[in-house]
Design a protein around this motif. Sequence first.
Motif, PDB file in Angstrom:
ATOM      1  N   GLU A  51      84.153  23.098  27.772  1.00  0.00           N
ATOM      2  CA  GLU A  51      84.463  24.181  28.186  1.00  0.00           C
ATOM      3  C   GLU A  51      83.322  25.160  27.636  1.00  0.00           C
ATOM      4  OE1 GLU A  51      87.625  25.337  24.893  1.00  0.00           O
ATOM      5  OE2 GLU A  51      88.116  24.014  26.309  1.00  0.00           O
ATOM      6  N   ALA A  52      83.439  26.420  27.999  1.00  0.00           N
ATOM      7  CA  ALA A  52      82.521  27.192  27.366  1.00  0.00           C
ATOM      8  C   ALA A  52      82.914  27.557  25.626  1.00  0.00           C
ATOM      9  CB  ALA A  52      82.568  28.514  27.989  1.00  0.00           C
ATOM     10  N   ILE A  53      81.858  27.353  24.960  1.00  0.00           N
ATOM     11  CA  ILE A  53      82.157  27.341  23.368  1.00  0.00           C
ATOM     12  C   ILE A  53      81.576  28.722  22.919  1.00  0.00           C
ATOM     13  CG2 ILE A  53      81.886  26.061  21.178  1.00  0.00           C
ATOM     14  CD1 ILE A  53      83.329  24.403  23.324  1.00  0.00           C
ATOM     15  N   PRO A  54      82.460  29.787  22.822  1.00  0.00           N
ATOM     16  CA  PRO A  54      81.808  30.741  22.239  1.00  0.00           C
ATOM     17  C   PRO A  54      82.057  30.785  20.837  1.00  0.00           C
ATOM     18  CG  PRO A  54      84.316  31.165  22.800  1.00  0.00           C
ATOM     19  CD  PRO A  54      83.861  29.734  23.250  1.00  0.00           C
ATOM     20  N   LEU A  55      80.781  31.070  20.141  1.00  0.00           N
ATOM     21  CA  LEU A  55      80.565  31.020  18.870  1.00  0.00           C
ATOM     22  C   LEU A  55      80.846  32.067  17.965  1.00  0.00           C
ATOM     23  CD1 LEU A  55      77.234  28.773  18.740  1.00  0.00           C
ATOM     24  CD2 LEU A  55      79.544  28.050  18.370  1.00  0.00           C
ATOM     25  N   ILE A  56      82.256  32.647  18.186  1.00  0.00           N
ATOM     26  CA  ILE A  56      82.820  33.764  17.406  1.00  0.00           C
ATOM     27  C   ILE A  56      82.589  33.424  15.855  1.00  0.00           C
ATOM     28  CG2 ILE A  56      84.562  35.526  17.160  1.00  0.00           C
ATOM     29  CD1 ILE A  56      85.762  34.561  19.835  1.00  0.00           C
ATOM     30  N   SER A  57      81.541  34.062  15.503  1.00  0.00           N
ATOM     31  CA  SER A  57      81.138  33.927  13.921  1.00  0.00           C
ATOM     32  C   SER A  57      81.878  34.592  12.917  1.00  0.00           C
ATOM     33  CB  SER A  57      79.637  34.062  13.884  1.00  0.00           C
ATOM     34  OG  SER A  57      79.492  35.331  13.789  1.00  0.00           O
ATOM     35  N   VAL A  58      82.900  35.638  13.171  1.00  0.00           N
ATOM     36  CA  VAL A  58      83.413  36.308  12.270  1.00  0.00           C
ATOM     37  C   VAL A  58      85.088  36.471  12.726  1.00  0.00           C
ATOM     38  CG1 VAL A  58      83.638  38.550  10.951  1.00  0.00           C
ATOM     39  CG2 VAL A  58      81.388  37.443  11.460  1.00  0.00           C
ATOM     40  N   LYS A  59      85.783  36.083  12.003  1.00  0.00           N
ATOM     41  CA  LYS A  59      87.494  36.326  12.220  1.00  0.00           C
ATOM     42  C   LYS A  59      87.861  36.853  10.936  1.00  0.00           C
ATOM     43  CE  LYS A  59      87.540  32.568  15.713  1.00  0.00           C
ATOM     44  NZ  LYS A  59      88.315  31.226  16.150  1.00  0.00           N
ATOM     45  N   TYR A  60      89.027  37.695  11.004  1.00  0.00           N
ATOM     46  CA  TYR A  60      89.517  37.941   9.678  1.00  0.00           C
ATOM     47  C   TYR A  60      91.074  38.595   9.637  1.00  0.00           C
ATOM     48  CZ  TYR A  60      89.206  42.800  12.025  1.00  0.00           C
ATOM     49  OH  TYR A  60      89.457  43.681  13.032  1.00  0.00           O
ATOM     50  N   THR A  61      91.644  38.743   8.910  1.00  0.00           N
ATOM     51  CA  THR A  61      93.070  39.112   8.543  1.00  0.00           C
ATOM     52  C   THR A  61      93.326  39.678   7.341  1.00  0.00           C
ATOM     53  OG1 THR A  61      95.447  38.640   9.208  1.00  0.00           O
ATOM     54  CG2 THR A  61      94.173  36.869   8.084  1.00  0.00           C
ATOM     55  N   GLU A  62      94.559  40.005   6.939  1.00  0.00           N
ATOM     56  CA  GLU A  62      94.902  40.472   5.871  1.00  0.00           C
ATOM     57  C   GLU A  62      96.084  39.146   5.241  1.00  0.00           C
ATOM     58  OE1 GLU A  62      95.236  45.053   4.358  1.00  0.00           O
ATOM     59  OE2 GLU A  62      96.828  44.447   5.658  1.00  0.00           O
ATOM     60  N   LEU A  63      95.708  38.881   4.209  1.00  0.00           N
ATOM     61  CA  LEU A  63      96.550  37.716   3.540  1.00  0.00           C
ATOM     62  C   LEU A  63      97.552  38.760   3.032  1.00  0.00           C
ATOM     63  CD1 LEU A  63      93.774  35.753   1.590  1.00  0.00           C
ATOM     64  CD2 LEU A  63      95.388  35.034   3.813  1.00  0.00           C
ATOM     65  N   GLU A  64      97.496  39.753   2.252  1.00  0.00           N
ATOM     66  CA  GLU A  64      98.531  40.542   1.628  1.00  0.00           C
ATOM     67  C   GLU A  64      97.867  41.998   1.721  1.00  0.00           C
ATOM     68  OE1 GLU A  64      99.852  39.465  -2.140  1.00  0.00           O
ATOM     69  OE2 GLU A  64     100.437  37.545  -1.598  1.00  0.00           O
ATOM     70  N   PRO A  65      98.681  43.110   1.712  1.00  0.00           N
ATOM     71  CA  PRO A  65      98.067  44.369   1.720  1.00  0.00           C
ATOM     72  C   PRO A  65      96.911  44.631   0.607  1.00  0.00           C
ATOM     73  CG  PRO A  65     100.477  44.370   1.796  1.00  0.00           C
ATOM     74  CD  PRO A  65     100.112  43.197   1.571  1.00  0.00           C
ATOM     75  N   GLY A  66      95.858  44.726   1.283  1.00  0.00           N
ATOM     76  CA  GLY A  66      94.595  45.017   0.510  1.00  0.00           C
ATOM     77  C   GLY A  66      93.910  43.922   0.136  1.00  0.00           C
ATOM     78  N   PHE A  67      94.505  42.776   0.585  1.00  0.00           N
ATOM     79  CA  PHE A  67      93.469  41.422   0.280  1.00  0.00           C
ATOM     80  C   PHE A  67      93.061  40.885   1.606  1.00  0.00           C
ATOM     81  CE2 PHE A  67      96.106  42.212  -3.776  1.00  0.00           C
ATOM     82  CZ  PHE A  67      95.219  42.072  -4.783  1.00  0.00           C
ATOM     83  N   GLY A  68      91.896  41.067   1.890  1.00  0.00           N
ATOM     84  CA  GLY A  68      91.571  40.487   3.174  1.00  0.00           C
ATOM     85  C   GLY A  68      90.905  39.165   3.214  1.00  0.00           C
ATOM     86  N   TYR A  69      91.004  38.577   4.433  1.00  0.00           N
ATOM     87  CA  TYR A  69      90.434  37.284   4.506  1.00  0.00           C
ATOM     88  C   TYR A  69      89.524  37.391   5.579  1.00  0.00           C
ATOM     89  CZ  TYR A  69      90.181  32.424   6.356  1.00  0.00           C
ATOM     90  OH  TYR A  69      89.661  31.152   6.648  1.00  0.00           O
ATOM     91  N   ILE A  70      88.403  36.840   5.284  1.00  0.00           N
ATOM     92  CA  ILE A  70      87.265  36.821   6.574  1.00  0.00           C
ATOM     93  C   ILE A  70      86.751  35.464   6.488  1.00  0.00           C
ATOM     94  CG2 ILE A  70      85.107  37.735   7.323  1.00  0.00           C
ATOM     95  CD1 ILE A  70      85.654  40.417   5.550  1.00  0.00           C
ATOM     96  N   ARG A  71      86.462  34.980   7.590  1.00  0.00           N
ATOM     97  CA  ARG A  71      86.102  33.568   7.912  1.00  0.00           C
ATOM     98  C   ARG A  71      84.900  33.710   8.724  1.00  0.00           C
ATOM     99  NH1 ARG A  71      84.778  28.547   7.732  1.00  0.00           N
ATOM    100  NH2 ARG A  71      84.542  27.270   9.631  1.00  0.00           N
ATOM    101  N   VAL A  72      83.819  33.581   8.164  1.00  0.00           N
ATOM    102  CA  VAL A  72      82.248  33.172   8.824  1.00  0.00           C
ATOM    103  C   VAL A  72      82.086  31.926   9.199  1.00  0.00           C
ATOM    104  CG1 VAL A  72      79.833  33.785   8.594  1.00  0.00           C
ATOM    105  CG2 VAL A  72      81.605  35.325   7.731  1.00  0.00           C
ATOM    106  N   SER A  73      82.041  31.502  10.328  1.00  0.00           N
ATOM    107  CA  SER A  73      81.852  30.054  10.915  1.00  0.00           C
ATOM    108  C   SER A  73      80.451  29.690  11.107  1.00  0.00           C
ATOM    109  CB  SER A  73      82.695  29.718  12.121  1.00  0.00           C
ATOM    110  OG  SER A  73      82.213  30.787  13.132  1.00  0.00           O
ATOM    111  N   ASN A  74      79.649  30.706  11.464  1.00  0.00           N
ATOM    112  CA  ASN A  74      78.174  30.196  11.334  1.00  0.00           C
ATOM    113  C   ASN A  74      77.355  31.534  11.245  1.00  0.00           C
ATOM    114  OD1 ASN A  74      78.799  31.413  14.245  1.00  0.00           O
ATOM    115  ND2 ASN A  74      77.396  30.002  15.134  1.00  0.00           N
ATOM    116  N   PHE A  75      76.013  31.558  11.249  1.00  0.00           N
ATOM    117  CA  PHE A  75      75.115  32.823  11.318  1.00  0.00           C
ATOM    118  C   PHE A  75      74.511  32.836  12.471  1.00  0.00           C
ATOM    119  CE2 PHE A  75      76.010  31.503   6.824  1.00  0.00           C
ATOM    120  CZ  PHE A  75      76.416  32.782   6.277  1.00  0.00           C
ATOM    121  N   GLN A  76      74.862  33.793  13.207  1.00  0.00           N
ATOM    122  CA  GLN A  76      74.026  34.129  14.483  1.00  0.00           C
ATOM    123  C   GLN A  76      73.644  35.519  14.617  1.00  0.00           C
ATOM    124  OE1 GLN A  76      77.501  32.622  16.927  1.00  0.00           O
ATOM    125  NE2 GLN A  76      78.077  34.630  17.574  1.00  0.00           N
TER     126      GLN A  76
END
Length: 456
Positions: free
Chosen positions: A176-201
């Motif tokens: 299948e098409a593999i979209p390399l979305i390199s940045v995903k994010y959410t809040e773990l708790e109010p004010g505390f952010g979680y950012i996932r960087v899966s690769n550098f493009q």
Amino acid sequence: MKRLFFLILIGIYCICTPLFADENKQEGDIYRDLETFANVLTLIQQHYVEEIDSNKVITGAINGMLNSLDPHSAYMTPEDFKDLEEETSGSFTGVGIEISIRDGVLTAVAPIEGTPADRKGIRSGDHIIRIDGALTKTMTLMEAVRKLRGEKGTAVTITIHRPEWKEPRDFTLTREAIPLISVKYTELEPGFGYIRVSNFQATTTRDLHNALKDLKKKHQTLGILLDLRNNPGGLLDQAAKVADLFLSRGVIVSIKGRDKEEQMVFEAHADDSYTDFPMVILVNGGSASGSEIVAGALQDHKRAVILGTTTFGKGSVQTILPLPEGAGLRLTTAKYYTPKGASIQATGIKPDMIVPLTANNDTEASSTSTDTDAGTTTSGSSKVIREKDLPGHLENEMVDEKTVESSKEEKTPDEQEERFQTIDNLQQMTKRLKEDNQLRTALFTLKSLSPSGRQK
């Protein structure tokens, strides 16, 4: 025909002599070696049991020459070169698995999260014995990549062996098409952010900047958890720019090669810097190259706490050199060094806090869930694959050796814009916090570093 072979080799010599020739070796010796090579090629053509493809033989010789240097130098056919351009632009069609050759065996390094390989449970360290019935033992890395890629919707069967299995098992994956979305994010708790960087493009810095701004709109930023686990790297300049987002001054990384043209220093700038909140960076044995640049820079500047397990240890820089007719040469041309001048080649970044994935196991256990430690080991007592385990890896001159243990898919407008996305609706963060010891410990550490946490 012998003359033709010799002329071809002279052409190769003209391109490669400045890069590969031993400086102490006389030019006449090199010409004699090339003539010997031409003689061998002529004898093969005249006496081999079957008629040979001259281009295939010469390409094999080039690959052998590059394989003798280090695991990351390689010859790229025009098709390989096109694939590389697709990957760095953000998409390709395949099954979504990073592979390498270790001890002569095609080995899974890490499945890309959310892809067919990840969903089927392919693990880091899996030995890929066959692809569609063809033995992989004699395949080059690029040949294996081409076999795994193909048209969207087509199937490929890979035969996997794991140490704990008595017999290999087949896995059928639908491309299948593999979209390399390199940045995903959410809040773990109010004010505390979680950012996932899966690769550098190409778009990673921009997407990370947008994610940080979006998190800030929701609540005052009290802390950011940057997850670089199983991030294999990518574009060097993007890794440096990501580190620059969190630093206002100082060296980020320095690049040192044989020639003056290969000496570079990346420094931080005060513009658009996010320096007013604490950070924790998650790393593991699958964090390599660009991930190690970011972690090393923020560790040396004491901008972030590095948490997890020792990183992969890829401290070398590869330059893409174009060749005629669309081919290319991926050549290791330099090593990079952290702000304090340390090389992480074959040693990796050692976290400030060593934390295993699971609280009850001091090894990095494998997992089929996304965004976790799935890309570092097989399971049980299987060995973590790192740079130092790859045959022919470059040694770290700063460390005593004894101490070093497809077809292109046309994306829809929505897919083109979705280079980064929130993961509030894609991940069950509460469940993950219970299962992921590193993530849970990182959040606890981050809260203790924030102003509100210190007041309690």
